[in-house]
Design a protein around this motif. Structure first.
Motif, PDB file in Angstrom:
ATOM      1  N   TYR A 172       0.835  -1.211   0.000  1.00 39.47           N
ATOM      2  CA  TYR A 172       0.000   0.000   0.000  1.00 39.47           C
ATOM      3  C   TYR A 172       0.866   1.257   0.000  1.00 39.47           C
ATOM      4  O   TYR A 172       0.401   2.329   0.365  1.00 39.47           O
ATOM      5  N   LEU A 173       2.135   1.098  -0.348  1.00 40.17           N
ATOM      6  CA  LEU A 173       3.110   2.189  -0.387  1.00 40.17           C
ATOM      7  C   LEU A 173       3.579   2.606   0.999  1.00 40.17           C
ATOM      8  O   LEU A 173       4.280   3.609   1.135  1.00 40.17           O
ATOM      9  N   LEU A 174       3.180   1.869   2.030  1.00 46.06           N
ATOM     10  CA  LEU A 174       3.708   2.131   3.367  1.00 46.06           C
ATOM     11  C   LEU A 174       4.871   1.180   3.608  1.00 46.06           C
ATOM     12  O   LEU A 174       4.798  -0.002   3.249  1.00 46.06           O
ATOM     13  N   THR A 175       5.924   1.709   4.192  1.00 45.39           N
ATOM     14  CA  THR A 175       7.104   0.869   4.408  1.00 45.39           C
ATOM     15  C   THR A 175       6.851  -0.133   5.528  1.00 45.39           C
ATOM     16  O   THR A 175       5.915   0.005   6.329  1.00 45.39           O
ATOM     17  N   SER A 176       7.751  -1.087   5.595  1.00 42.44           N
ATOM     18  CA  SER A 176       7.709  -2.094   6.644  1.00 42.44           C
ATOM     19  C   SER A 176       7.712  -1.436   8.031  1.00 42.44           C
ATOM     20  O   SER A 176       6.930  -1.811   8.912  1.00 42.44           O
ATOM     21  N   SER A 177       8.558  -0.445   8.219  1.00 41.04           N
ATOM     22  CA  SER A 177       8.626   0.188   9.548  1.00 41.04           C
ATOM     23  C   SER A 177       7.376   1.023   9.829  1.00 41.04           C
ATOM     24  O   SER A 177       6.925   1.104  10.977  1.00 41.04           O
ATOM     25  N   ASP A 265      -8.205   3.683  -6.160  1.00 40.97           N
ATOM     26  CA  ASP A 265      -7.440   3.051  -5.099  1.00 40.97           C
ATOM     27  C   ASP A 265      -6.839   1.772  -5.659  1.00 40.97           C
ATOM     28  O   ASP A 265      -7.204   1.327  -6.757  1.00 40.97           O
ATOM     29  N   GLY A 266      -5.976   1.147  -4.863  1.00 43.79           N
ATOM     30  CA  GLY A 266      -5.419  -0.120  -5.323  1.00 43.79           C
ATOM     31  C   GLY A 266      -4.243  -0.539  -4.487  1.00 43.79           C
ATOM     32  O   GLY A 266      -3.978   0.035  -3.420  1.00 43.79           O
ATOM     33  N   LEU A 267      -3.560  -1.539  -4.972  1.00 40.51           N
ATOM     34  CA  LEU A 267      -2.404  -2.047  -4.240  1.00 40.51           C
ATOM     35  C   LEU A 267      -1.562  -2.932  -5.150  1.00 40.51           C
ATOM     36  O   LEU A 267      -1.990  -3.302  -6.247  1.00 40.51           O
ATOM     37  N   GLN A 268      -0.373  -3.228  -4.650  1.00 33.88           N
ATOM     38  CA  GLN A 268       0.474  -4.214  -5.310  1.00 33.88           C
ATOM     39  C   GLN A 268       0.296  -5.530  -4.561  1.00 33.88           C
ATOM     40  O   GLN A 268       0.334  -5.560  -3.335  1.00 33.88           O
TER      41      GLN A 268
END
Ligand code: ZN
Length: 399
Positions: A172-177, A265-268
């Motif tokens: 969702y374009l948010l990093t792991s941290s 909206d969307g995601l990988q």
């Protein structure tokens, strides 16, 4: 014998038709497949407000395009993601009666990485740059068509990862941290606005928080997890730990989802191997489950009752196209089928550039006819039923 002046006027008519039909290149009909210049990029036009792309599942390695050679670049194919994307499109059609939009990069990642900006993607090769441009043209056209009809839509960039942990990695374009932040910290930092589901922010059902949308039971991951597909983020695995590898979404997700204000909206989705991609039966099973999860997600957050809102809104009913020729453009052959509800056999006639008949054949209902055609130019396919012309369509040659 047909006289020459008739042929000449028929030729002019065909030339005129050709020139007119060539102009509106942006017109894509649902159910038809379109290719870029060298067939490196394939676009199956749909009518659902769903766009699926498979950037890393290509096989083609033309020698005319040098292998990419850039520092730190990836060249590995995401095995069977092209096949999975096609199976997913079929599953969506089986479920809804309508096709999603599907864009496939048929080039091997060694030649084109269709999930990077153009410099790294094409490594300066002009042919690869053309393919890159076509890739984005098709995705943009698909999104534009969905937006025109529905005002919103959902995008999935489909990949495959080689990580040991067998779970779907949802980006969702948010990093792991960032994902490791507590729910309250995620909210406090307003990370929704940096995510690929930003548009949901203004439309989420009353009381639904961003962390719930991201990793609660009714999140995309939660719905997949409930269908037997471990996912991160999801209720059982709300974030990857510091030691665990995780893909959070790439160039396409950034470009075609709502982070920067787009309506989509969307995601990988990075698919693991075992039970998801490893064989045709598992790909089918996963595609069905993903379809089910996606439909539930779209119903809850976007479209209400999807059985009436998605396919019917277009005014096109859920029956298959009554007449279908593919691929178009074609090279040395094409296929034709018709689905006349009465079961009648049609007559198919292929005319050349000058109005002369190249092929004449019977086309029974609900059968696929394979038609070899060596003629190296565009032609016109005309369908008759009981002698009456009922359809005609240009069939382009693959130059
Ligand atoms: Zn990939």
């Amino acid at each position: 014998m047909i006289n020459k002046s008739f042929l000449t006027s028929a030729g002019f008519i065909l030339l005129f038709i050709l020139s007119v039909l060539r102009l509106p290149a942006q017109q894509y009909d649902a159910g038809q497949t379109y290719f870029g210049a060298s067939q490196y990029i394939e676009y199956l036009a749909g009518e659902l407000p769903i766009v699926i792309t498979a950037p890393h599942g290509g096989y083609l390695e033309p020698t005319s395009i040098p292998d990419r050679d850039c520092s730190g670049c990836s060249y590995a194919r995401d095995t069977y993601t092209q096949e999975l994307a096609r199976t997913l499109a079929e599953a969506l059609e089986a479920r809804t009666g309508c096709l999603p939009h599907l864009v496939i990069n048929r080039l091997h990642r060694k030649k084109l990485d269709a999930n990077r900006e153009i410099v790294e993607a094409a490594d300066g090769d002009p042919q690869a740059e053309i393919a890159w441009t076509e890739w984005h043209h098709f995705i943009e056209s698909a999104q534009a068509q969905a937006l025109q009809r529905f005002g919103k839509g959902f995008y999935i960039d489909l990949h495959g990862h080689g990580h040991d942990i067998q779970r779907l990695e949802l980006g969702y374009l948010l990093t792991s941290s960032e994902l490791r932040l507590s729910d309250s910290a995620l909210m406090a930092r307003q990370l929704l606005s940096e995510s690929s589901i930003r548009t949901l922010a203004g439309n989420a059902p009353q009381g639904m928080t961003f962390p719930e949308l991201l990793r609660g039971p009714s999140s995309f991951g939660g719905l997949l997890e409930a269908r037997g597909y471990p996912s991160v983020p999801a209720p059982a695995m709300p974030f990857p730990t510091t030691a665990e590898p995780y893909f959070n979404g790439g160039y396409n997700t950034g470009r075609y989802c709502s982070r920067d204000g787009d309506a989509f909206d969307g995601l990988q989705i990075e698919c693991n191997w075992v039970g998801v991609r490893d064989n045709a039966a598992n790909r089918q099973r996963f595609a069905d489950s993903l379809t089910s999860a996606l439909m539930t997600f779209l119903e809850m957050y976007y479209f209400g009752d999807v059985s009436t809102s998605l396919c019917m809104q277009s005014g096109v009913n859920a029956t298959p196209p009554e007449f279908h020729i593919y691929p178009n453009p074609r090279c040395d052959r094409f296929y034709a089928e018709q689905h006349d509800p009465t079961g009648a056999t049609w007559q198919l006639v292929v005319y050349d550039f000058f109005g002369q008949i190249l092929i004449q054949d019977e086309l029974p209902a609900n059968e696929t006819l394979e038609i070899p055609l060596k003629y190296q130019r565009d032609c016109l396919v005309v369908l008759r039923r009981n002698g009456q012309v009922i359809r005609s369509q240009m069939l382009f040659y693959c130059r």
